[in-house]
Motif scaffolding. Structure first.
Motif, PDB file in Angstrom:
ATOM      1  N   UNK A  37      11.322  -0.679  29.360  1.00 36.69           N
ATOM      2  CA  UNK A  37      11.914  -1.015  28.067  1.00 36.69           C
ATOM      3  C   UNK A  37      12.508  -2.424  28.180  1.00 36.69           C
ATOM      4  N   UNK A  38      12.115  -3.280  27.263  1.00 38.59           N
ATOM      5  CA  UNK A  38      12.681  -4.616  27.135  1.00 38.59           C
ATOM      6  C   UNK A  38      13.405  -4.715  25.795  1.00 38.59           C
ATOM      7  N   UNK A  39      14.215  -5.741  25.688  1.00 37.61           N
ATOM      8  CA  UNK A  39      14.817  -6.047  24.391  1.00 37.61           C
ATOM      9  C   UNK A  39      14.898  -7.563  24.215  1.00 37.61           C
ATOM     10  N   UNK A  40      14.894  -7.952  22.946  1.00 37.97           N
ATOM     11  CA  UNK A  40      15.079  -9.367  22.614  1.00 37.97           C
ATOM     12  C   UNK A  40      16.078  -9.463  21.477  1.00 37.97           C
ATOM     13  N   UNK A  41      17.189 -10.087  21.790  1.00 35.89           N
ATOM     14  CA  UNK A  41      18.215 -10.325  20.777  1.00 35.89           C
ATOM     15  C   UNK A  41      17.978 -11.690  20.146  1.00 35.89           C
ATOM     16  N   UNK A  42      18.482 -11.904  18.937  1.00 39.43           N
ATOM     17  CA  UNK A  42      18.292 -13.198  18.282  1.00 39.43           C
ATOM     18  C   UNK A  42      18.758 -14.349  19.167  1.00 39.43           C
ATOM     19  N   UNK A  76      18.029 -15.215  22.038  1.00 36.20           N
ATOM     20  CA  UNK A  76      18.170 -14.933  23.466  1.00 36.20           C
ATOM     21  C   UNK A  76      16.799 -14.647  24.066  1.00 36.20           C
ATOM     22  N   UNK A  77      16.734 -14.761  25.366  1.00 37.08           N
ATOM     23  CA  UNK A  77      15.479 -14.467  26.054  1.00 37.08           C
ATOM     24  C   UNK A  77      15.273 -12.952  26.144  1.00 37.08           C
ATOM     25  N   UNK A  78      14.018 -12.592  26.270  1.00 38.14           N
ATOM     26  CA  UNK A  78      13.688 -11.182  26.453  1.00 38.14           C
ATOM     27  C   UNK A  78      14.304 -10.674  27.754  1.00 38.14           C
ATOM     28  N   UNK A  79      14.823  -9.461  27.708  1.00 39.39           N
ATOM     29  CA  UNK A  79      15.549  -8.894  28.851  1.00 39.39           C
ATOM     30  C   UNK A  79      14.955  -7.548  29.216  1.00 39.39           C
ATOM     31  N   UNK A  80      14.712  -7.337  30.525  1.00 40.10           N
ATOM     32  CA  UNK A  80      14.294  -6.015  30.990  1.00 40.10           C
ATOM     33  C   UNK A  80      15.520  -5.112  30.997  1.00 40.10           C
ATOM     34  N   UNK A  81      15.451  -4.033  30.261  1.00 35.78           N
ATOM     35  CA  UNK A  81      16.593  -3.136  30.113  1.00 35.78           C
ATOM     36  C   UNK A  81      16.529  -1.987  31.113  1.00 35.78           C
ATOM     37  N   UNK A  82      15.352  -1.366  31.215  1.00 32.56           N
ATOM     38  CA  UNK A  82      15.221  -0.190  32.076  1.00 32.56           C
ATOM     39  C   UNK A  82      13.766   0.001  32.449  1.00 32.56           C
ATOM     40  N   UNK A 122      24.321  -4.927  22.084  1.00 35.41           N
ATOM     41  CA  UNK A 122      23.058  -4.225  22.312  1.00 35.41           C
ATOM     42  C   UNK A 122      22.079  -4.427  21.147  1.00 35.41           C
ATOM     43  N   UNK A 123      22.541  -5.062  20.087  1.00 34.58           N
ATOM     44  CA  UNK A 123      21.677  -5.331  18.947  1.00 34.58           C
ATOM     45  C   UNK A 123      20.485  -6.188  19.368  1.00 34.58           C
ATOM     46  N   UNK A 124      19.287  -5.684  19.091  1.00 32.29           N
ATOM     47  CA  UNK A 124      18.064  -6.371  19.509  1.00 32.29           C
ATOM     48  C   UNK A 124      16.858  -5.587  19.005  1.00 32.29           C
ATOM     49  N   UNK A 125      15.700  -6.201  19.154  1.00 34.99           N
ATOM     50  CA  UNK A 125      14.454  -5.456  18.998  1.00 34.99           C
ATOM     51  C   UNK A 125      14.075  -4.943  20.381  1.00 34.99           C
ATOM     52  N   UNK A 126      13.816  -3.657  20.465  1.00 35.89           N
ATOM     53  CA  UNK A 126      13.487  -3.019  21.732  1.00 35.89           C
ATOM     54  C   UNK A 126      11.985  -2.755  21.800  1.00 35.89           C
TER      55      UNK A 126
END
Length: 116
Positions: free
Chosen positions: A36-41, A43-49, A89-93
């Motif tokens: 699971x990744x997320x990208x917040x406005x 910000x860079x894409x982040x590996x979440x889990x 935690x607001x982002x597109x997952x």
């Protein structure tokens, strides 16, 4: 053909919970690492889990103790249980599968918005 379909996003107040789902087709999730990744406005894409084929899990420091990744092999679905949500935690997952380095498959994404 690999296909990943996320669902479960939405608007929630800080401190609340959401469960995201990623329904996979074209691969057997139990044999692969799913992420699971997320990208917040802005910000860079982040590996979440991540969850590996032997069911080992890894988490970003920012979500440890609050998020849990799991899978249902019979449904070929990966989940992300998100508790004690924060506005940050607001982002597109996005659900992700990497068949080999540089060859990634992504879902369409699901929006999570946490209000303060």
């Amino acid at each position: 053909q690999v296909r990943l379909v996320e669902s479960g996003g939405g608007l929630v107040q800080a401190g609340g919970s959401l469960r995201l789902s990623c329904a996979a087709s074209g691969i057997r999730i139990r044999l692969n690492t799913m992420n699971w990744y997320r990208r917040a406005p802005e910000k860079q894409r982040e590996l979440v889990a991540a969850i590996t084929s032997d069911a080992s899990t890894n988490y970003a420091d920012s979500v440890k103790g609050r998020f849990t990744i799991s899978r249902d092999n019979a449904k070929n679905t990966v989940y992300l249980q998100m508790n004690r949500l924060k506005p940050e935690d607001t982002a597109v997952y996005y659900c992700n599968y990497q068949s080999r380095p540089g060859n990634d498959y992504w879902g369409q994404g699901t929006q999570v918005t946490v209000s303060s």
